[in-house]
Write a protein that holds these residues in place. Structure first.
Motif, short mmCIF file in Angstrom:
data_model
loop_
_atom_site.label_atom_id
_atom_site.label_comp_id
_atom_site.label_asym_id
_atom_site.label_seq_id
_atom_site.Cartn_x
_atom_site.Cartn_y
_atom_site.Cartn_z
N LEU A 66 0.87 -1.18 0.02
CA LEU A 66 0.06 0.05 0.02
C LEU A 66 0.88 1.26 -0.11
N MET A 67 2.03 1.18 0.90
CA MET A 67 2.74 2.36 0.69
C MET A 67 3.61 2.49 -0.60
N ALA A 68 4.02 1.60 -1.32
CA ALA A 68 4.64 1.80 -2.46
C ALA A 68 3.58 2.12 -3.43
N PHE A 69 2.34 1.82 -3.44
CA PHE A 69 1.44 2.40 -4.25
C PHE A 69 1.25 3.70 -4.21
N TYR A 70 1.04 4.25 -2.69
CA TYR A 70 1.06 5.57 -2.53
C TYR A 70 2.09 6.48 -3.03
N VAL A 71 3.32 5.96 -2.91
CA VAL A 71 4.51 6.88 -3.18
C VAL A 71 4.43 6.95 -4.71
N LEU A 72 4.21 5.80 -5.33
CA LEU A 72 4.54 5.78 -6.94
C LEU A 72 3.39 6.29 -7.47
N ALA A 73 1.87 6.26 -7.15
CA ALA A 73 0.85 6.69 -7.93
C ALA A 73 0.36 7.76 -7.28
N LEU A 74 0.06 8.19 -6.23
CA LEU A 74 -0.42 9.21 -5.63
C LEU A 74 0.16 10.38 -5.18
N LYS A 75 1.61 10.33 -4.79
CA LYS A 75 2.64 11.36 -4.33
C LYS A 75 2.91 12.21 -5.25
#
Length: 74
Positions: A65-74
């Motif tokens: 989930l943190m990888a998705f957040y950093v790569l896609a949302l941030k």
């Protein structure tokens, strides 16, 4: 580059610490170092390794989930 002073940077740092210490606990030569010392930095690494091994399913889902957040949302 994540900032340690932001909440997401702190979460990334914590997850990386837990994952790294749990992995190092599985290395035979370093297992005694993480298992024996329970004060100071060694104690923090020992506790992070215990969290990583006991809650491995939650930690792995949190990493994804943190990888998705950093790569896609941030």
């Amino acid at each position: 580059m994540t900032n340690v002073y932001s909440l997401d940077g702190l979460l990334v740092f914590g997850l990386l610490l837990v994952c790294t210490c749990a992995y190092l606990r599985k290395v035979p030569r370093l297992r005694a170092w993480l298992h024996g010392e329970r004060r100071g930095l060694g104690g923090v690494c020992y506790k992070a390794a215990v969290i990583g091994t006991r809650l491995h399913a939650f930690v792995s889902v949190s990493c994804v989930l943190m990888a998705f957040y950093v790569l896609a949302l941030k």
